[in-house]
Write a protein that holds these residues in place. Sequence first.
Motif, PDB file in Angstrom:
ATOM      1  N   LEU B 131       0.775  -1.206   0.082  1.00  0.00           N
ATOM      2  CA  LEU B 131      -0.005   0.164   0.230  1.00  0.00           C
ATOM      3  C   LEU B 131       0.774   1.456  -0.057  1.00  0.00           C
ATOM      4  CD1 LEU B 131      -2.896  -0.931   2.481  1.00  0.00           C
ATOM      5  CD2 LEU B 131      -3.160  -0.335  -0.122  1.00  0.00           C
ATOM      6  N   LYS B 132       1.912   1.203   0.628  1.00  0.00           N
ATOM      7  CA  LYS B 132       2.947   2.203   0.569  1.00  0.00           C
ATOM      8  C   LYS B 132       2.974   2.937  -0.956  1.00  0.00           C
ATOM      9  CE  LYS B 132       5.360   0.734   4.453  1.00  0.00           C
ATOM     10  NZ  LYS B 132       4.783  -0.611   4.807  1.00  0.00           N
ATOM     11  N   GLN B 133       3.169   1.902  -1.886  1.00  0.00           N
ATOM     12  CA  GLN B 133       3.561   2.571  -3.156  1.00  0.00           C
ATOM     13  C   GLN B 133       2.499   2.198  -4.099  1.00  0.00           C
ATOM     14  OE1 GLN B 133       7.071   0.736  -5.030  1.00  0.00           O
ATOM     15  NE2 GLN B 133       6.264  -1.302  -4.905  1.00  0.00           N
ATOM     16  N   ARG B 134       1.185   1.867  -3.556  1.00  0.00           N
ATOM     17  CA  ARG B 134      -0.321   1.661  -4.092  1.00  0.00           C
ATOM     18  C   ARG B 134       0.048   0.925  -5.517  1.00  0.00           C
ATOM     19  NH1 ARG B 134      -0.407   5.063  -0.394  1.00  0.00           N
ATOM     20  NH2 ARG B 134      -1.901   6.784  -0.036  1.00  0.00           N
ATOM     21  N   LYS B 135       0.782  -0.261  -5.526  1.00  0.00           N
ATOM     22  CA  LYS B 135       0.707  -1.089  -6.636  1.00  0.00           C
ATOM     23  C   LYS B 135       1.493  -2.200  -6.148  1.00  0.00           C
ATOM     24  CE  LYS B 135       5.162   0.295  -8.586  1.00  0.00           C
ATOM     25  NZ  LYS B 135       6.108   0.323  -9.789  1.00  0.00           N
ATOM     26  N   GLY B 136       1.208  -3.213  -6.839  1.00  0.00           N
ATOM     27  CA  GLY B 136       1.735  -4.619  -6.270  1.00  0.00           C
ATOM     28  C   GLY B 136       1.353  -5.833  -7.118  1.00  0.00           C
ATOM     29  N   SER B 137       2.007  -6.925  -7.153  1.00  0.00           N
ATOM     30  CA  SER B 137       1.272  -8.214  -7.727  1.00  0.00           C
ATOM     31  C   SER B 137       1.338  -9.460  -6.767  1.00  0.00           C
ATOM     32  CB  SER B 137       2.309  -8.538  -9.024  1.00  0.00           C
ATOM     33  OG  SER B 137       1.645  -9.655  -9.741  1.00  0.00           O
ATOM     34  N   ILE B 138       0.380  -9.796  -6.585  1.00  0.00           N
ATOM     35  CA  ILE B 138       0.307 -10.972  -5.550  1.00  0.00           C
ATOM     36  C   ILE B 138      -0.255 -12.442  -6.688  1.00  0.00           C
ATOM     37  CG2 ILE B 138      -0.869 -12.207  -3.755  1.00  0.00           C
ATOM     38  CD1 ILE B 138      -1.356  -9.388  -2.655  1.00  0.00           C
ATOM     39  N   LEU B 139       0.746 -13.432  -6.376  1.00  0.00           N
ATOM     40  CA  LEU B 139       0.528 -14.666  -7.127  1.00  0.00           C
ATOM     41  C   LEU B 139       0.406 -15.870  -6.091  1.00  0.00           C
ATOM     42  CD1 LEU B 139       0.261 -16.221  -9.687  1.00  0.00           C
ATOM     43  CD2 LEU B 139       2.680 -16.486  -9.800  1.00  0.00           C
ATOM     44  N   ASN B 140      -0.866 -16.395  -5.929  1.00  0.00           N
ATOM     45  CA  ASN B 140      -1.017 -17.541  -4.861  1.00  0.00           C
ATOM     46  C   ASN B 140      -1.164 -18.804  -5.907  1.00  0.00           C
ATOM     47  OD1 ASN B 140      -1.603 -15.455  -2.922  1.00  0.00           O
ATOM     48  ND2 ASN B 140      -3.676 -15.337  -3.506  1.00  0.00           N
ATOM     49  N   LEU B 141      -0.325 -19.900  -5.136  1.00  0.00           N
ATOM     50  CA  LEU B 141      -0.225 -21.023  -5.788  1.00  0.00           C
ATOM     51  C   LEU B 141      -1.525 -22.045  -5.096  1.00  0.00           C
ATOM     52  CD1 LEU B 141       2.637 -20.237  -6.879  1.00  0.00           C
ATOM     53  CD2 LEU B 141       2.904 -22.864  -6.977  1.00  0.00           C
ATOM     54  N   SER B 142      -2.441 -22.327  -6.209  1.00  0.00           N
ATOM     55  CA  SER B 142      -3.430 -23.188  -5.835  1.00  0.00           C
ATOM     56  C   SER B 142      -2.988 -24.571  -6.498  1.00  0.00           C
ATOM     57  CB  SER B 142      -4.972 -22.690  -6.510  1.00  0.00           C
ATOM     58  OG  SER B 142      -5.844 -23.516  -6.147  1.00  0.00           O
ATOM     59  N   SER B 143      -3.939 -25.347  -7.250  1.00  0.00           N
ATOM     60  CA  SER B 143      -3.635 -26.414  -7.539  1.00  0.00           C
ATOM     61  C   SER B 143      -4.934 -26.822  -8.691  1.00  0.00           C
ATOM     62  CB  SER B 143      -3.338 -27.455  -6.689  1.00  0.00           C
ATOM     63  OG  SER B 143      -3.523 -28.811  -7.419  1.00  0.00           O
ATOM     64  N   ILE B 144      -4.622 -27.771  -9.756  1.00  0.00           N
ATOM     65  CA  ILE B 144      -5.520 -28.217 -10.466  1.00  0.00           C
ATOM     66  C   ILE B 144      -6.407 -29.094  -9.655  1.00  0.00           C
ATOM     67  CG2 ILE B 144      -4.459 -30.291 -11.010  1.00  0.00           C
ATOM     68  CD1 ILE B 144      -5.718 -29.954 -14.130  1.00  0.00           C
ATOM     69  N   VAL B 145      -5.961 -29.624  -8.699  1.00  0.00           N
ATOM     70  CA  VAL B 145      -6.750 -30.593  -7.596  1.00  0.00           C
ATOM     71  C   VAL B 145      -7.881 -29.457  -6.898  1.00  0.00           C
ATOM     72  CG1 VAL B 145      -6.791 -31.794  -5.539  1.00  0.00           C
ATOM     73  CG2 VAL B 145      -5.038 -32.058  -7.307  1.00  0.00           C
ATOM     74  N   GLY B 146      -7.313 -28.000  -6.546  1.00  0.00           N
ATOM     75  CA  GLY B 146      -8.401 -27.156  -6.102  1.00  0.00           C
ATOM     76  C   GLY B 146      -9.382 -26.909  -6.971  1.00  0.00           C
ATOM     77  N   LEU B 147      -9.299 -26.928  -8.239  1.00  0.00           N
ATOM     78  CA  LEU B 147     -10.136 -26.710  -9.344  1.00  0.00           C
ATOM     79  C   LEU B 147     -11.072 -27.997  -9.630  1.00  0.00           C
ATOM     80  CD1 LEU B 147      -8.553 -24.774 -12.206  1.00  0.00           C
ATOM     81  CD2 LEU B 147     -10.302 -23.701 -10.711  1.00  0.00           C
ATOM     82  N   ASN B 148     -10.661 -28.897  -9.468  1.00  0.00           N
ATOM     83  CA  ASN B 148     -11.320 -30.119 -10.009  1.00  0.00           C
ATOM     84  C   ASN B 148     -11.728 -31.224  -9.087  1.00  0.00           C
ATOM     85  OD1 ASN B 148     -11.511 -28.681 -12.414  1.00  0.00           O
ATOM     86  ND2 ASN B 148     -10.054 -29.596 -13.533  1.00  0.00           N
TER      87      ASN B 148
END
Lengths: 79, 248
Positions: B131-148
């Motif tokens: 929030l300090k620089q009002r930008k960023g990218s977050i990438l969370n690792l899920s899984s195909i198992v989490g989807l299906n």
Amino acid sequence: MTNTDKLETAFSEALMIEKSLIIDDLTYQSIPEWDSISHMVLISELESMFDISLDTEDVIDMSSVLKAKEILNKYDILF
Amino acid sequence: MLLSGKTILVTGANRGIGRAIAIKFSNEGARVVLCGRNVVELESLKASIQNDNPLNDAIVLEMDVSKYESIKQAFLTLSKSKIVLDGIVNNAGVMKDAALMMTTEMDVREMFETNTFGTIYCCQFAVKNMLKQRKGSILNLSSIVGLNGSSGQSVYSASKSAILGFTKSLSKEMGTFNIRVNAMSPGFIETDMTAGKSDEYYERNLLNIPLKRFGSVEDISNLAVFMMSDNSSYITGQIIGIDGGMII
């Protein structure tokens, strides 16, 4: 910079308001500039300014400038 | 280089996918914050990174994502060092295969505390930092198992499925701050987590992959680079499958 100066700077930059408006009685959501969005920025600014990590309960409880001072007291930041 | 000037934190960086991602980020010019429980392995990785990239000031931070206090202390260390993150990859995870009836309470707790709660709390602290620089990218690792879903992985699946809803919701919450939140859902990726399975297990899974090969950590790290780079600046709230078209 005194702790009061730091507090006012954090509030001013997060809420984008004049420092003269930052009084103890200023409360969360009492002005359009202090909404749930800017509250998150405020927490980030306060943590950065005072090198602390606020507990989530304190983030929720920070309902006014006066309350912010009381909460910061718990982190050994005195006014 | 796609990540020049960026500082990116990787959880579970000491081995497997996390290690590959950290190395790839470093090769793309990022300063990497290497997090994990095994500091010895992390220091070894840091040395390896700096051997290849002498100017890379990689940082090692001990962090057990299954413990809130550990995450808090790691981020406080970053904050006190005035380090502002451009990105975070929530990679740390555990997988314990077992039929539901054979799954212990301890295993349920471990998978949720690491895979789900760890991701949530890391995002909570990362967001405050970004929030300090009002930008960023977050990438969370899920899984195909989490989807299906997958037989014998109901709890692991649940812990990874929760990340999908969390990612989509957080992306809506953070969009106004120009903080992008996405998840990737890897299919069968060859790592030490999948090593030691039977030949039958490998053959059965290969039948379900149209591209007829298992994924590699390089496949994952290539996507992670893209998601951390400005080339993906209009992508948020997405669950990106990286599975060779795998069907389960």
